[in-house]
Design a protein around this motif. Structure first.
Motif, PDB file in Angstrom:
ATOM      1  N   GLY A 291       0.820  -1.198   0.000  1.00 56.17           N
ATOM      2  CA  GLY A 291       0.000   0.000   0.000  1.00 56.17           C
ATOM      3  C   GLY A 291       0.856   1.250   0.000  1.00 56.17           C
ATOM      4  N   SER A 292       0.196   2.395   0.182  1.00 55.74           N
ATOM      5  CA  SER A 292       0.911   3.664   0.140  1.00 55.74           C
ATOM      6  C   SER A 292       0.396   4.595   1.219  1.00 55.74           C
ATOM      7  CB  SER A 292       0.747   4.327  -1.227  1.00 55.74           C
ATOM      8  OG  SER A 292      -0.622   4.622  -1.469  1.00 55.74           O
ATOM      9  N   GLN A 293       1.210   5.607   1.514  1.00 54.38           N
ATOM     10  CA  GLN A 293       0.862   6.625   2.503  1.00 54.38           C
ATOM     11  C   GLN A 293       1.364   7.958   1.970  1.00 54.38           C
ATOM     12  OE1 GLN A 293       2.887   6.202   6.247  1.00 54.38           O
ATOM     13  NE2 GLN A 293       1.565   7.674   7.268  1.00 54.38           N
ATOM     14  N   VAL A 294       0.496   8.971   1.975  1.00 58.18           N
ATOM     15  CA  VAL A 294       0.883  10.292   1.502  1.00 58.18           C
ATOM     16  C   VAL A 294       1.508  11.060   2.659  1.00 58.18           C
ATOM     17  CG1 VAL A 294       0.049  12.464   0.525  1.00 58.18           C
ATOM     18  CG2 VAL A 294      -0.942  10.293  -0.222  1.00 58.18           C
ATOM     19  N   VAL A 295       2.787  11.436   2.503  1.00 60.55           N
ATOM     20  CA  VAL A 295       3.540  12.198   3.505  1.00 60.55           C
ATOM     21  C   VAL A 295       4.587  13.033   2.777  1.00 60.55           C
ATOM     22  CG1 VAL A 295       3.271  10.655   5.495  1.00 60.55           C
ATOM     23  CG2 VAL A 295       5.046  10.211   3.862  1.00 60.55           C
ATOM     24  N   ALA A 296       4.277  14.280   2.462  1.00 63.26           N
ATOM     25  CA  ALA A 296       5.221  15.124   1.715  1.00 63.26           C
ATOM     26  C   ALA A 296       5.809  14.339   0.543  1.00 63.26           C
ATOM     27  CB  ALA A 296       6.320  15.651   2.621  1.00 63.26           C
TER      28      ALA A 296
ATOM     29  N   TRP B 111      10.249   5.941  -1.094  1.00 68.64           N
ATOM     30  CA  TRP B 111       9.684   7.286  -1.031  1.00 68.64           C
ATOM     31  C   TRP B 111       9.659   7.888  -2.429  1.00 68.64           C
ATOM     32  CZ3 TRP B 111      12.055  12.415  -1.130  1.00 68.64           C
ATOM     33  CH2 TRP B 111      11.166  13.426  -0.788  1.00 68.64           C
ATOM     34  N   GLN B 112       8.498   8.393  -2.802  1.00 69.90           N
ATOM     35  CA  GLN B 112       8.329   9.076  -4.084  1.00 69.90           C
ATOM     36  C   GLN B 112       8.096  10.554  -3.801  1.00 69.90           C
ATOM     37  OE1 GLN B 112       4.930   7.763  -6.338  1.00 69.90           O
ATOM     38  NE2 GLN B 112       5.702   8.653  -8.233  1.00 69.90           N
ATOM     39  N   HIS B 113       9.079  11.370  -4.136  1.00 67.32           N
ATOM     40  CA  HIS B 113       9.017  12.823  -3.947  1.00 67.32           C
ATOM     41  C   HIS B 113       7.911  13.393  -4.843  1.00 67.32           C
ATOM     42  CE1 HIS B 113      10.351  17.028  -4.447  1.00 67.32           C
ATOM     43  NE2 HIS B 113      10.860  16.863  -3.237  1.00 67.32           N
ATOM     44  N   PRO B 114       7.302  14.513  -4.463  1.00 66.51           N
ATOM     45  CA  PRO B 114       6.281  15.122  -5.327  1.00 66.51           C
ATOM     46  C   PRO B 114       6.780  15.408  -6.748  1.00 66.51           C
ATOM     47  CG  PRO B 114       6.208  16.127  -3.169  1.00 66.51           C
ATOM     48  CD  PRO B 114       7.408  15.207  -3.186  1.00 66.51           C
ATOM     49  N   ASP B 115       8.096  15.578  -6.924  1.00 66.59           N
ATOM     50  CA  ASP B 115       8.664  15.791  -8.262  1.00 66.59           C
ATOM     51  C   ASP B 115       8.966  14.477  -8.971  1.00 66.59           C
ATOM     52  OD1 ASP B 115       8.546  18.537  -7.929  1.00 66.59           O
ATOM     53  OD2 ASP B 115      10.597  18.659  -7.149  1.00 66.59           O
ATOM     54  N   ASN B 116       8.460  13.370  -8.430  1.00 64.31           N
ATOM     55  CA  ASN B 116       8.597  12.017  -8.979  1.00 64.31           C
ATOM     56  C   ASN B 116      10.009  11.447  -8.855  1.00 64.31           C
ATOM     57  OD1 ASN B 116       7.210   9.784  -9.906  1.00 64.31           O
ATOM     58  ND2 ASN B 116       7.616  10.234 -12.044  1.00 64.31           N
ATOM     59  N   VAL B 117      10.835  12.002  -7.970  1.00 63.85           N
ATOM     60  CA  VAL B 117      12.139  11.418  -7.664  1.00 63.85           C
ATOM     61  C   VAL B 117      11.882  10.241  -6.723  1.00 63.85           C
ATOM     62  CG1 VAL B 117      14.368  11.814  -6.555  1.00 63.85           C
ATOM     63  CG2 VAL B 117      13.325  13.615  -7.954  1.00 63.85           C
ATOM     64  N   ILE B 118      12.538   9.112  -6.995  1.00 65.99           N
ATOM     65  CA  ILE B 118      12.315   7.877  -6.237  1.00 65.99           C
ATOM     66  C   ILE B 118      13.565   7.557  -5.422  1.00 65.99           C
ATOM     67  CG2 ILE B 118      11.846   5.404  -6.436  1.00 65.99           C
ATOM     68  CD1 ILE B 118       9.504   7.094  -7.411  1.00 65.99           C
TER      69      ILE B 118
END
Length: 95
Positions: A48-53, A80-87
């Motif tokens: 699953g996933s969790q939205v955290v910054a 972690w997937q950054h909002p700019d799509n950096v993984i």
């Protein structure tokens, strides 16, 4: 996989109603481990996933160091997937 005394035999099984991982979920996992040398990892399940910054994605995977005689083990992998799509890999925990 060969069987060894005291070893882990990884034979994943899911019920017939389990959803398959999406192409995006597989892509996120592969991108996270693209530049990692010396460790073979394979995702078995997207938990699953969790939205955290950004978004934390959790997987159950097998991991095996790349050296003769090494054994595979199960791990919880959080990416972690950054909002700019950096993984990037957040944590890898043996289970």
């Amino acid at each position: 996989m060969s069987h060894s005394v005291g070893g882990v035999n990884i034979t994943p099984a899911v019920n017939m109603n389990a959803e398959k991982m999406s192409d995006e979920q597989i892509d996120i996992f592969q991108r996270a481990f693209a530049d990692i040398d010396g460790l073979e990892v394979f995702p078995y399940m997207y938990v699953g996933s969790q939205v955290v910054a950004g978004v934390l994605h959790t997987y159950i995977a097998s991991k095996r160091p790349i050296y003769p005689g090494s054994q595979a083990s199960l791990a919880k992998v959080v990416i972690w997937q950054h909002p700019d799509n950096v993984i990037s890999i957040n944590t890898i925990t043996d289970i």
